[in-house]
Write a protein that holds these residues in place. Structure first.
Motif, PDB file in Angstrom:
ATOM      1  N   VAL A  24       0.828  -1.206   0.000  1.00 34.55           N
ATOM      2  CA  VAL A  24       0.000   0.000   0.000  1.00 34.55           C
ATOM      3  C   VAL A  24       0.867   1.263   0.000  1.00 34.55           C
ATOM      4  O   VAL A  24       0.610   2.213  -0.752  1.00 34.55           O
ATOM      5  CB  VAL A  24      -0.958  -0.004   1.209  1.00 34.55           C
ATOM      6  N   PHE A 112       1.985   5.059   8.091  1.00 34.19           N
ATOM      7  CA  PHE A 112       0.673   5.668   7.897  1.00 34.19           C
ATOM      8  C   PHE A 112       0.197   6.522   9.070  1.00 34.19           C
ATOM      9  O   PHE A 112      -0.318   7.619   8.858  1.00 34.19           O
ATOM     10  CB  PHE A 112      -0.375   4.575   7.620  1.00 34.19           C
ATOM     11  N   ILE A 120      -3.242  11.565   3.148  1.00 39.08           N
ATOM     12  CA  ILE A 120      -3.548  10.204   2.693  1.00 39.08           C
ATOM     13  C   ILE A 120      -4.780  10.190   1.798  1.00 39.08           C
ATOM     14  O   ILE A 120      -4.815   9.521   0.764  1.00 39.08           O
ATOM     15  CB  ILE A 120      -3.745   9.279   3.906  1.00 39.08           C
ATOM     16  N   LEU A 124      -5.414   8.709  -2.007  1.00 34.24           N
ATOM     17  CA  LEU A 124      -6.424   7.673  -2.228  1.00 34.24           C
ATOM     18  C   LEU A 124      -7.463   8.094  -3.256  1.00 34.24           C
ATOM     19  O   LEU A 124      -8.084   7.231  -3.892  1.00 34.24           O
ATOM     20  CB  LEU A 124      -7.127   7.350  -0.910  1.00 34.24           C
ATOM     21  N   TRP A 131      -8.681   0.278  -2.459  1.00 33.48           N
ATOM     22  CA  TRP A 131      -7.452   0.661  -1.776  1.00 33.48           C
ATOM     23  C   TRP A 131      -7.714   1.342  -0.435  1.00 33.48           C
ATOM     24  O   TRP A 131      -6.850   1.374   0.433  1.00 33.48           O
ATOM     25  CB  TRP A 131      -6.628   1.605  -2.652  1.00 33.48           C
ATOM     26  N   THR A 135      -5.816   0.843   3.566  1.00 33.09           N
ATOM     27  CA  THR A 135      -5.112   2.060   3.965  1.00 33.09           C
ATOM     28  C   THR A 135      -5.675   2.622   5.255  1.00 33.09           C
ATOM     29  O   THR A 135      -4.923   2.992   6.171  1.00 33.09           O
ATOM     30  CB  THR A 135      -5.197   3.117   2.848  1.00 33.09           C
ATOM     31  N   THR A 139      -3.810   2.913   8.838  1.00 32.90           N
ATOM     32  CA  THR A 139      -3.731   4.226   9.483  1.00 32.90           C
ATOM     33  C   THR A 139      -4.287   4.170  10.897  1.00 32.90           C
ATOM     34  O   THR A 139      -3.689   4.702  11.843  1.00 32.90           O
ATOM     35  CB  THR A 139      -4.503   5.271   8.658  1.00 32.90           C
TER      36      THR A 139
END
Length: 258
Positions: A24, A112, A120, A124, A131, A135, A139
């Protein structure tokens, strides 16, 4: 110690998180760099600099590409250094619960958890929806583990024990704000005085817990461990900070940047 019957599961679980983190993080890094090298024409800008910020780069003697390389390198550093430390800890002490938790914290926080949600989310936005779930999960894991970590390292117990209730409340509040960024629990949307007060409370409690442990509970070995981990967290935070020339048009004339 991790019970023998759970050690294989713990090791496989950690390696799975490592693989997911690498995929990622590495997948999003080129898009992050692309945004940094694209001038923002209209809001929302995400990670793209505005024309005023580009002027700031120039005032500091940098091209937009050089600034992008610097910022990307800092993001990469914030992930690689703690991640490397995490792998070393896991390799040497994979059967120890606190070592496993420390490795997980450094890995996910550096990659993250240390970054703000807007940075972020901007990356994205260009990826398929699939995804977002891993993620967000990484995070939340990075932010949640570092919150708990400050209060339980290095022996895995809350010191002083009464802080566990305050930490639980902070943790629940933090997770809600990250999973549902439009909710009032997202501190990034708060007015600056309230957001500052929140972080002062959190950091004050964390500092109190570590000082209390360091002076009253920790032995010599645990104090040495604390010093090394504080260094790793500091490097992760340092990699996420933007230098002054990356923030405002007047910054280059009001501070020494590089």
């Amino acid at each position: 110690m991790i019970p023998p019957r759970w050690r294989l599961v713990a090791r496989l679980g950690f390696l799975a998180v490592v693989a997911l983190t690498v995929i990622v993080f590495a997948g999003g890094l080129p898009e992050y760099y692309r945004q940094l090298t694209t001038v923002c024409a209209a809001a929302p800008c995400g990670n793209s600099p505005t024309a005023e910020v580009v002027q700031t780069y120039q005032a500091a003697g940098l091209s937009m590409e050089a600034a992008a390389r610097w910022l990307t390198a800092m993001v990469l550093l914030s992930a690689v250094v703690p991640g490397t430390v995490a792998l070393v800890i896991f390799w040497r002490r994979a059967d120890n619960r606190m070592a496993w938790f420390t490795a997980l914290t450094l890995l996910t926080f550096g990659a993250f958890g240390v970054h703000d949600a807007a940075r972020i989310a901007a990356v994205l936005a260009t990826f398929p929806a699939a995804w977002s779930w891993p993620t967000v999960a990484l995070t939340v894991c990075g932010s949640a583990t570092i919150t708990v970590f400050f209060f339980v390292f290095p022996d895995g117990h809350f010191q002083p024990p009464r802080l566990r209730w305050a930490v639980g409340a902070l943790l629940a509040f933090q997770v809600v704000g990250q999973v549902w960024p439009d909710s009032p629990a997202n501190t990034a949307t708060w007015p600056l005085p309230f957001m500052t007060a929140y972080w002062c409370v959190f950091l004050g409690l964390a500092a109190y817990a570590q000082v209390y442990r360091y002076r009253r509970v920790a032995n010599f070995q645990q104090r040495q461990q604390t010093k090394w981990v504080v260094l790793g967290v500091a490097l992760a935070l340092g990699g996420a900070m933007k230098p002054c020339w990356a923030t405002s048009p007047t910054a280059a004339t009001t501070c020494s940047c590089i």
